[in-house]
Design an enzyme around this catalytic site. Structure first.
Site, PDB file in Angstrom:
ATOM      1  N   ASP A  31       0.873  -1.176   0.000  1.00 24.05           N
ATOM      2  CA  ASP A  31       0.000   0.000   0.000  1.00 24.05           C
ATOM      3  C   ASP A  31       0.908   1.223   0.000  1.00 24.05           C
ATOM      4  OD1 ASP A  31      -1.668   2.132   0.571  1.00 24.05           O
ATOM      5  OD2 ASP A  31      -2.731   1.106   2.199  1.00 24.05           O
ATOM      6  N   SER A 111      -4.132  12.146 -13.956  1.00 26.02           N
ATOM      7  CA  SER A 111      -5.314  12.439 -14.753  1.00 26.02           C
ATOM      8  C   SER A 111      -5.232  13.834 -15.372  1.00 26.02           C
ATOM      9  CB  SER A 111      -6.555  12.359 -13.854  1.00 26.02           C
ATOM     10  OG  SER A 111      -7.676  12.878 -14.515  1.00 26.02           O
ATOM     11  N   TYR A 124      -9.363  18.190  -6.497  1.00 25.53           N
ATOM     12  CA  TYR A 124      -9.231  17.640  -7.836  1.00 25.53           C
ATOM     13  C   TYR A 124     -10.083  18.356  -8.868  1.00 25.53           C
ATOM     14  CZ  TYR A 124      -6.117  14.135  -6.257  1.00 25.53           C
ATOM     15  OH  TYR A 124      -5.023  13.515  -5.758  1.00 25.53           O
TER      16      TYR A 124
END
Length: 172
Positions: A31, A111, A124
């Site tokens: 992780d 992105s 975001y």
């Protein structure tokens, strides 16, 4: 190649599909929002595969929320993986590359949504209507793989600061 994921089973499946190829894909469960997992991954890689010469940072998490109703724990989870985890992985890769005098590559995948600012929403810059519209324009994994292959094909003196691939459409 060392593939790292919270669900390493997916990487193990890909590794099995490679079959008898001379190249090997190692699956590591980790992780990358946890520094100890990142450090363990780089230590294992150095000891079992060799020094890192390429790092592709692709791990990310997104929780849709607005600044007025967002949950602090979700924002922290986003930053822990998307910013802090990326930074720790980059630091470790650079440390190994420098120790071994390697002119390597570090590729950060993110992105294109971060290129468009929508006021009043979280870090975001996304709104649910725009997010729904965006799903129509998602790239295929092969598009990203081709972009990574292109970046890796360049000589060490070539620095690609940004490479944006967008599907055809009117969203952006």
């Amino acid at each position: 190649v060392v593939g790292v994921a919270r669900r390493s089973e997916k990487i193990e499946e890909i590794s099995k599909k490679l079959g008898g190829n001379k190249d090997k894909l190692y699956a590591i469960k980790a992780d990358f929002s946890k520094e100890e997992d990142i450090l363990r991954t780089f230590k294992w890689t150095s000891e079992n595969v060799g020094p890192v010469s390429i790092l592709v940072n692709n791990a990310a998490v997104y929780f849709h929320s607005y600044l007025y109703n967002g949950k602090t724990e979700e924002w922290k989870a986003s930053y822990d993986l998307n910013v802090i985890g990326l930074s720790i992985a980059t630091r470790e890769a650079l440390r190994i590359m420098r120790q071994n005098n390697i002119d390597g590559h570090i590729i950060n995948i993110n992105s294109v949504v971060g290129h468009k600012v929508v006021l009043g929403v979280n870090m975001y810059s996304e709104q649910s209507e725009e997010l729904k519209k965006l799903r129509e324009f998602l790239l295929e994994s092969e598009d990203c793989a081709d972009a990574v292959a292109y970046v890796l094909s360049t000589p060490p003196h070539v620095q690609i600061q940004e490479l944006t691939i967008k599907p055809l459409g009117e969203f952006f």
